[in-house]
Every structure is written in structure tokens, then in C-alpha cells.
Design a protein around this motif. Structure first.
Motif, mmCIF file in Angstrom:
data_model
loop_
_atom_site.group_PDB
_atom_site.id
_atom_site.type_symbol
_atom_site.label_atom_id
_atom_site.label_comp_id
_atom_site.label_asym_id
_atom_site.label_seq_id
_atom_site.Cartn_x
_atom_site.Cartn_y
_atom_site.Cartn_z
ATOM 1 N N TYR A 151 0.856 -1.171 0.000
ATOM 2 C CA TYR A 151 0.000 0.000 0.000
ATOM 3 C C TYR A 151 0.895 1.224 0.000
ATOM 4 C CZ TYR A 151 -3.624 -3.319 1.167
ATOM 5 O OH TYR A 151 -4.495 -4.380 1.138
ATOM 6 N N VAL A 152 0.573 2.167 -0.876
ATOM 7 C CA VAL A 152 1.365 3.379 -1.031
ATOM 8 C C VAL A 152 0.469 4.570 -0.716
ATOM 9 C CG1 VAL A 152 2.714 4.774 -2.647
ATOM 10 C CG2 VAL A 152 2.778 2.275 -2.808
ATOM 11 N N LEU A 153 0.969 5.451 0.144
ATOM 12 C CA LEU A 153 0.236 6.641 0.548
ATOM 13 C C LEU A 153 0.774 7.842 -0.205
ATOM 14 C CD1 LEU A 153 -1.720 8.064 2.591
ATOM 15 C CD2 LEU A 153 0.273 8.263 4.108
ATOM 16 N N SER A 154 -0.126 8.598 -0.848
ATOM 17 C CA SER A 154 0.300 9.823 -1.533
ATOM 18 C C SER A 154 0.169 11.000 -0.568
ATOM 19 C CB SER A 154 -0.550 10.078 -2.777
ATOM 20 O OG SER A 154 -1.818 10.574 -2.418
ATOM 21 N N SER A 155 0.832 12.078 -0.883
ATOM 22 C CA SER A 155 0.768 13.271 -0.024
ATOM 23 C C SER A 155 -0.625 13.896 -0.020
ATOM 24 C CB SER A 155 1.804 14.296 -0.464
ATOM 25 O OG SER A 155 1.539 14.702 -1.794
ATOM 26 N N THR A 156 -1.450 13.550 -1.001
ATOM 27 C CA THR A 156 -2.820 14.087 -1.055
ATOM 28 C C THR A 156 -3.809 13.235 -0.254
ATOM 29 O OG1 THR A 156 -3.319 12.867 -3.077
ATOM 30 C CG2 THR A 156 -2.427 15.102 -3.327
ATOM 31 N N GLY A 157 -3.330 12.126 0.316
ATOM 32 C CA GLY A 157 -4.206 11.282 1.124
ATOM 33 C C GLY A 157 -4.801 10.107 0.382
ATOM 34 N N GLU A 158 -4.400 9.900 -0.852
ATOM 35 C CA GLU A 158 -4.866 8.730 -1.582
ATOM 36 C C GLU A 158 -4.007 7.527 -1.208
ATOM 37 O OE1 GLU A 158 -6.325 9.476 -5.867
ATOM 38 O OE2 GLU A 158 -4.677 10.896 -5.509
ATOM 39 N N VAL A 159 -4.634 6.356 -1.144
ATOM 40 C CA VAL A 159 -3.910 5.127 -0.886
ATOM 41 C C VAL A 159 -4.039 4.248 -2.125
ATOM 42 C CG1 VAL A 159 -3.759 3.057 0.550
ATOM 43 C CG2 VAL A 159 -4.318 5.264 1.596
ATOM 44 N N PHE A 160 -2.900 3.757 -2.590
ATOM 45 C CA PHE A 160 -2.874 2.885 -3.754
ATOM 46 C C PHE A 160 -2.429 1.498 -3.314
ATOM 47 C CE2 PHE A 160 -1.994 7.203 -5.152
ATOM 48 C CZ PHE A 160 -2.971 7.372 -6.115
ATOM 49 N N LYS A 161 -3.059 0.469 -3.890
ATOM 50 C CA LYS A 161 -2.753 -0.919 -3.557
ATOM 51 C C LYS A 161 -2.168 -1.592 -4.794
ATOM 52 C CE LYS A 161 -5.061 -5.199 -2.177
ATOM 53 N NZ LYS A 161 -6.369 -5.814 -1.849
ATOM 54 N N TYR A 162 -1.050 -2.306 -4.593
ATOM 55 C CA TYR A 162 -0.394 -3.022 -5.675
ATOM 56 C C TYR A 162 -0.171 -4.475 -5.268
ATOM 57 C CZ TYR A 162 0.641 1.568 -7.604
ATOM 58 O OH TYR A 162 0.537 2.838 -8.113
ATOM 59 N N THR A 163 -0.497 -5.384 -6.168
ATOM 60 C CA THR A 163 -0.253 -6.807 -5.971
ATOM 61 C C THR A 163 0.506 -7.325 -7.186
ATOM 62 O OG1 THR A 163 -2.348 -6.968 -4.756
ATOM 63 C CG2 THR A 163 -1.329 -9.036 -5.452
ATOM 64 N N SER A 164 1.640 -7.926 -6.952
ATOM 65 C CA SER A 164 2.496 -8.447 -8.034
ATOM 66 C C SER A 164 2.770 -7.382 -9.095
ATOM 67 C CB SER A 164 1.853 -9.675 -8.679
ATOM 68 O OG SER A 164 1.693 -10.708 -7.739
ATOM 69 N N GLY A 165 2.965 -6.150 -8.657
ATOM 70 C CA GLY A 165 3.303 -5.065 -9.571
ATOM 71 C C GLY A 165 2.132 -4.446 -10.306
ATOM 72 N N THR A 166 0.929 -4.953 -10.059
ATOM 73 C CA THR A 166 -0.262 -4.433 -10.737
ATOM 74 C C THR A 166 -1.114 -3.647 -9.742
ATOM 75 O OG1 THR A 166 -0.277 -6.339 -12.214
ATOM 76 C CG2 THR A 166 -2.316 -5.077 -12.057
ATOM 77 N N GLN A 167 -1.576 -2.470 -10.159
ATOM 78 C CA GLN A 167 -2.412 -1.667 -9.285
ATOM 79 C C GLN A 167 -3.804 -2.282 -9.190
ATOM 80 O OE1 GLN A 167 -2.506 2.523 -10.132
ATOM 81 N NE2 GLN A 167 -4.026 2.927 -8.547
ATOM 82 N N ASP A 168 -4.273 -2.472 -7.962
ATOM 83 C CA ASP A 168 -5.613 -2.987 -7.699
ATOM 84 C C ASP A 168 -6.551 -1.836 -7.363
ATOM 85 O OD1 ASP A 168 -4.651 -5.654 -7.840
ATOM 86 O OD2 ASP A 168 -4.074 -5.588 -5.729
#
Length: 106
Positions: free
Chosen positions: A4-21
Motif C-alpha cells: 500500500y502506497v500513501l500519496s501526499s494528497t491522502g490517496e492510498v494505492f494498492k499493488y499486488t504483483s506489480g499491478t495496481q488494484d
């Protein structure tokens, strides 16, 4: 396993095996404000997000559903959250605020 990656704007991105979910924070009590860090509880399968602007730590499950918000007993104390960590047993939260470390039982 996902990351899980947190952006400075408050969005959270999820990646599994290099692919964004697809991932979305849902039913938050208040929007994230100047978040600084995201960590996964080693055993609880919860995401802990240091929410500097709201002087708290937001807790969501792995699907993004809001669970709770953790504050210091004096809600104005955590005004400079730099880092957070969860104990290996998932029973304590550590908050680095400025130069002080606070320990909270979970």
C-alpha cells in the motif's frame, strides 16, 4: 501479498504483483489531512495511517473500510506526526511526534 502506497494528497494505492488494484478509503469519519505514513499491522490485517493534519492515526481494514481513529488523550498533542510503527504482537502503536515517542495500547 499486497503493498500500500500513501500519496501526499491522502490517496492510498494498492499493488499486488506489480499491478495496481482497485482500492478506496470508505466511510472515513473525516478526510485524511496531511497524512505522513502508512503501515500494516503484522497480525491484525489493518492499515494504520498517520494523519498529521487531524492529529491522529486512522485505522482501516485491508479493503479500505474505516474502523477507528486513534488520538492522544489530549487531542492537540499529536501536531507533528513524523512516523508510526506497530509492535510485532499488534498490541501497541508507537507514534513519533516531533522528537517524542508515544506508546498506545491497541
Amino acid at each position: 501479498m499486497s503493498i500500500y502506497v500513501l500519496s501526499s494528497t491522502g490517496e492510498v494505492f494498492k499493488y499486488t504483483s506489480g499491478t495496481q488494484d482497485a482500492f478506496e478509503l470508505k466511510d472515513m469519519d473525516v478526510p485524511l489531512n496531511a497524512p505522513t505514513k502508512i503501515v500494516i499491522g503484522p497480525k491484525s490485517d489493518a492499515l494504520y495511517i498517520a494523519d498529521n493534519g487531524n492529529k491522529s492515526v486512522a485505522v482501516v481494514d485491508m479493503e479500505g473500510n474505516f474502523k477507528q481513529r486513534i488520538y492522544h488523550k489530549d487531542k492537540e498533542t499529536w501536531n507533528d506526526i513524523k512516523d508510526i510503527s506497530i509492535s510485532p504482537e499488534d498490541d501497541e502503536l508507537f507514534v513519533l511526534n516531533g522528537t517524542s515517542v508515544y506508546e498506545v495500547s491497541l
